[in-house]
Design a protein around this motif. Structure first.
Motif, PDB file in Angstrom:
ATOM      1  N   ASN A  88       0.830  -1.197   0.000  1.00  0.00           N
ATOM      2  CA  ASN A  88       0.000   0.000   0.000  1.00  0.00           C
ATOM      3  C   ASN A  88       0.870   1.255   0.000  1.00  0.00           C
ATOM      4  O   ASN A  88       0.611   2.195  -0.755  1.00  0.00           O
ATOM      5  CB  ASN A  88      -0.941  -0.011   1.205  1.00  0.00           C
ATOM      6  CG  ASN A  88      -2.000   1.052   1.103  1.00  0.00           C
ATOM      7  OD1 ASN A  88      -2.569   1.276   0.040  1.00  0.00           O
ATOM      8  ND2 ASN A  88      -2.268   1.708   2.215  1.00  0.00           N
ATOM      9  N   ASP A  89       1.912   1.282   0.837  1.00  0.00           N
ATOM     10  CA  ASP A  89       2.824   2.424   0.876  1.00  0.00           C
ATOM     11  C   ASP A  89       3.545   2.589  -0.459  1.00  0.00           C
ATOM     12  O   ASP A  89       3.733   3.710  -0.943  1.00  0.00           O
ATOM     13  CB  ASP A  89       3.863   2.258   1.994  1.00  0.00           C
ATOM     14  CG  ASP A  89       3.255   2.397   3.376  1.00  0.00           C
ATOM     15  OD1 ASP A  89       2.111   2.879   3.480  1.00  0.00           O
ATOM     16  OD2 ASP A  89       3.926   2.011   4.348  1.00  0.00           O
ATOM     17  N   LEU A  90       3.958   1.489  -1.037  1.00  0.00           N
ATOM     18  CA  LEU A  90       4.683   1.523  -2.299  1.00  0.00           C
ATOM     19  C   LEU A  90       3.814   2.070  -3.426  1.00  0.00           C
ATOM     20  O   LEU A  90       4.294   2.807  -4.292  1.00  0.00           O
ATOM     21  CB  LEU A  90       5.177   0.119  -2.657  1.00  0.00           C
ATOM     22  CG  LEU A  90       6.144  -0.011  -3.817  1.00  0.00           C
ATOM     23  CD1 LEU A  90       7.422   0.775  -3.553  1.00  0.00           C
ATOM     24  CD2 LEU A  90       6.470  -1.481  -4.057  1.00  0.00           C
ATOM     25  N   SER A  91       2.532   1.734  -3.404  1.00  0.00           N
ATOM     26  CA  SER A  91       1.634   2.196  -4.468  1.00  0.00           C
ATOM     27  C   SER A  91       1.423   3.706  -4.416  1.00  0.00           C
ATOM     28  O   SER A  91       1.060   4.318  -5.414  1.00  0.00           O
ATOM     29  CB  SER A  91       0.294   1.481  -4.397  1.00  0.00           C
ATOM     30  OG  SER A  91      -0.406   1.847  -3.229  1.00  0.00           O
ATOM     31  N   LEU A  92       1.664   4.310  -3.249  1.00  0.00           N
ATOM     32  CA  LEU A  92       1.469   5.757  -3.096  1.00  0.00           C
ATOM     33  C   LEU A  92       2.704   6.576  -3.467  1.00  0.00           C
ATOM     34  O   LEU A  92       2.619   7.790  -3.603  1.00  0.00           O
ATOM     35  CB  LEU A  92       1.064   6.062  -1.648  1.00  0.00           C
ATOM     36  CG  LEU A  92      -0.214   5.379  -1.144  1.00  0.00           C
ATOM     37  CD1 LEU A  92      -0.423   5.673   0.330  1.00  0.00           C
ATOM     38  CD2 LEU A  92      -1.419   5.806  -1.965  1.00  0.00           C
ATOM     39  N   ARG A  93       3.832   5.924  -3.647  1.00  0.00           N
ATOM     40  CA  ARG A  93       5.083   6.641  -3.940  1.00  0.00           C
ATOM     41  C   ARG A  93       5.199   6.925  -5.440  1.00  0.00           C
ATOM     42  O   ARG A  93       4.852   6.090  -6.262  1.00  0.00           O
ATOM     43  CB  ARG A  93       6.283   5.834  -3.477  1.00  0.00           C
ATOM     44  CG  ARG A  93       6.318   5.692  -1.975  1.00  0.00           C
ATOM     45  CD  ARG A  93       7.494   4.878  -1.536  1.00  0.00           C
ATOM     46  NE  ARG A  93       7.389   4.641  -0.110  1.00  0.00           N
ATOM     47  CZ  ARG A  93       8.284   5.057   0.772  1.00  0.00           C
ATOM     48  NH1 ARG A  93       9.344   5.695   0.375  1.00  0.00           N
ATOM     49  NH2 ARG A  93       8.101   4.809   2.043  1.00  0.00           N
ATOM     50  N   PRO A  94       5.754   8.080  -5.780  1.00  0.00           N
ATOM     51  CA  PRO A  94       5.905   8.407  -7.210  1.00  0.00           C
ATOM     52  C   PRO A  94       7.082   7.661  -7.841  1.00  0.00           C
ATOM     53  O   PRO A  94       8.028   7.267  -7.154  1.00  0.00           O
ATOM     54  CB  PRO A  94       6.165   9.912  -7.184  1.00  0.00           C
ATOM     55  CG  PRO A  94       6.779  10.167  -5.844  1.00  0.00           C
ATOM     56  CD  PRO A  94       6.164   9.173  -4.906  1.00  0.00           C
ATOM     57  N   GLN A  95       7.001   7.464  -9.157  1.00  0.00           N
ATOM     58  CA  GLN A  95       8.084   6.802  -9.893  1.00  0.00           C
ATOM     59  C   GLN A  95       9.332   7.681  -9.813  1.00  0.00           C
ATOM     60  O   GLN A  95       9.263   8.902  -9.831  1.00  0.00           O
ATOM     61  CB  GLN A  95       7.668   6.612 -11.350  1.00  0.00           C
ATOM     62  CG  GLN A  95       8.598   5.732 -12.131  1.00  0.00           C
ATOM     63  CD  GLN A  95       8.005   5.344 -13.480  1.00  0.00           C
ATOM     64  OE1 GLN A  95       6.821   5.520 -13.721  1.00  0.00           O
ATOM     65  NE2 GLN A  95       8.842   4.830 -14.342  1.00  0.00           N
ATOM     66  N   GLY A  96      10.499   7.043  -9.675  1.00  0.00           N
ATOM     67  CA  GLY A  96      11.756   7.769  -9.559  1.00  0.00           C
ATOM     68  C   GLY A  96      12.127   8.112  -8.125  1.00  0.00           C
ATOM     69  O   GLY A  96      13.177   8.700  -7.879  1.00  0.00           O
ATOM     70  N   LYS A  97      11.299   7.770  -7.188  1.00  0.00           N
ATOM     71  CA  LYS A  97      11.539   8.055  -5.767  1.00  0.00           C
ATOM     72  C   LYS A  97      12.703   7.202  -5.261  1.00  0.00           C
ATOM     73  O   LYS A  97      12.775   6.009  -5.507  1.00  0.00           O
ATOM     74  CB  LYS A  97      10.262   7.732  -4.980  1.00  0.00           C
ATOM     75  CG  LYS A  97      10.401   7.811  -3.491  1.00  0.00           C
ATOM     76  CD  LYS A  97      10.100   9.171  -2.987  1.00  0.00           C
ATOM     77  CE  LYS A  97      10.103   9.139  -1.463  1.00  0.00           C
ATOM     78  NZ  LYS A  97      10.253  10.399  -0.893  1.00  0.00           N
ATOM     79  N   LYS A  98      13.648   7.830  -4.560  1.00  0.00           N
ATOM     80  CA  LYS A  98      14.775   7.106  -3.978  1.00  0.00           C
ATOM     81  C   LYS A  98      14.324   6.493  -2.652  1.00  0.00           C
ATOM     82  O   LYS A  98      13.588   7.105  -1.891  1.00  0.00           O
ATOM     83  CB  LYS A  98      15.953   8.036  -3.765  1.00  0.00           C
ATOM     84  CG  LYS A  98      16.530   8.592  -5.053  1.00  0.00           C
ATOM     85  CD  LYS A  98      17.979   8.947  -4.882  1.00  0.00           C
ATOM     86  CE  LYS A  98      18.566   9.510  -6.157  1.00  0.00           C
ATOM     87  NZ  LYS A  98      18.877   8.523  -7.136  1.00  0.00           N
ATOM     88  N   MET A  99      14.794   5.259  -2.417  1.00  0.00           N
ATOM     89  CA  MET A  99      14.388   4.549  -1.201  1.00  0.00           C
ATOM     90  C   MET A  99      15.430   3.514  -0.834  1.00  0.00           C
ATOM     91  O   MET A  99      16.324   3.219  -1.634  1.00  0.00           O
ATOM     92  CB  MET A  99      13.030   3.877  -1.421  1.00  0.00           C
ATOM     93  CG  MET A  99      13.038   2.890  -2.564  1.00  0.00           C
ATOM     94  SD  MET A  99      11.507   2.002  -2.886  1.00  0.00           S
ATOM     95  CE  MET A  99      10.253   3.044  -2.369  1.00  0.00           C
ATOM     96  N   LEU A 100      15.301   2.967   0.374  1.00  0.00           N
ATOM     97  CA  LEU A 100      16.143   1.861   0.803  1.00  0.00           C
ATOM     98  C   LEU A 100      15.370   0.567   0.553  1.00  0.00           C
ATOM     99  O   LEU A 100      14.225   0.422   0.955  1.00  0.00           O
ATOM    100  CB  LEU A 100      16.504   1.986   2.276  1.00  0.00           C
ATOM    101  CG  LEU A 100      17.466   3.126   2.621  1.00  0.00           C
ATOM    102  CD1 LEU A 100      17.642   3.223   4.132  1.00  0.00           C
ATOM    103  CD2 LEU A 100      18.794   2.928   1.945  1.00  0.00           C
ATOM    104  N   VAL A 101      16.032  -0.391  -0.100  1.00  0.00           N
ATOM    105  CA  VAL A 101      15.407  -1.658  -0.453  1.00  0.00           C
ATOM    106  C   VAL A 101      15.939  -2.739   0.489  1.00  0.00           C
ATOM    107  O   VAL A 101      17.153  -2.937   0.573  1.00  0.00           O
ATOM    108  CB  VAL A 101      15.721  -2.032  -1.921  1.00  0.00           C
ATOM    109  CG1 VAL A 101      15.085  -3.357  -2.289  1.00  0.00           C
ATOM    110  CG2 VAL A 101      15.269  -0.923  -2.852  1.00  0.00           C
ATOM    111  N   PRO A 102      15.055  -3.452   1.193  1.00  0.00           N
ATOM    112  CA  PRO A 102      15.521  -4.490   2.119  1.00  0.00           C
ATOM    113  C   PRO A 102      15.960  -5.747   1.366  1.00  0.00           C
ATOM    114  O   PRO A 102      15.217  -6.294   0.567  1.00  0.00           O
ATOM    115  CB  PRO A 102      14.288  -4.776   2.981  1.00  0.00           C
ATOM    116  CG  PRO A 102      13.133  -4.391   2.141  1.00  0.00           C
ATOM    117  CD  PRO A 102      13.597  -3.283   1.246  1.00  0.00           C
TER     118      PRO A 102
END
Length: 152
Positions: free
Chosen positions: A55-69
């Motif tokens: 659900n959180d991922l679906s709200l983030r815009p494309q190109g957003k930087k994040m930490l991937v587990p």
């Protein structure tokens, strides 16, 4: 109520050794069922966490930087490329690419299945616990009778 009293009559007919064996077996089964319930609770918590992450991922815009587990304690930097497709772990190291909605649906179906299994196991656990308690009470009564007979 009648089945409970008939079960008690059947237990009353058993010998002390049979009652001990029945109680030990019922206690073992209760412990195994409790372990299974704990495992289901843990799996359910993981699935709910995964559903929340989707659900959180679906709200983030494309190109957003994040930490991937990569593991529970190892994260690497990444960039969100396609938020409409996700990899779903279906067990034993197999992953399936699904749309975001299909991934959410998969998590919800698994959560519902686990809740159903939990409820069924809980009912079985309650019955086994009742058998163990009943056998324990009858066993204690028989041991008291035996002690009273030997001291008289």
């Amino acid at each position: 109520m009648a089945s409970s009293s008939s079960a008690r009559v059947e237990l009353e007919k058993m010998g002390i050794d049979q009652l001990k064996a029945l109680k030990e077996q019922a206690d073992l089964e209760v412990n195994l069922l409790q372990d299974s319930l704990n495992n289901i609770r843990t799996a359910n918590a993981r699935l709910e966490s995964a559903a929340g992450a989707l659900n959180d991922l679906s709200l983030r815009p494309q190109g957003k930087k994040m930490l991937v587990p990569l593991t529970a304690s190892l994260y690497v930097p990444g960039t969100l490329d396609e938020a409409d497709k996700v990899l779903v772990d279906i067990g034993t190291g197999y992953f399936i690419e699904k749309t975001m909605e299909d991934g959410k649906d998969y998590c919800q179906r698994k959560i519902n299945l686990l809740k159903s299994n939990y409820e069924q196991l809980f009912e079985v656990l309650a019955k086994k616990k009742s058998v163990a308690d009943e056998a324990g009470m009858v066993l204690q009564g028989k041991v008291r009778q035996l002690q009273a007979a030997t001291t008289s």
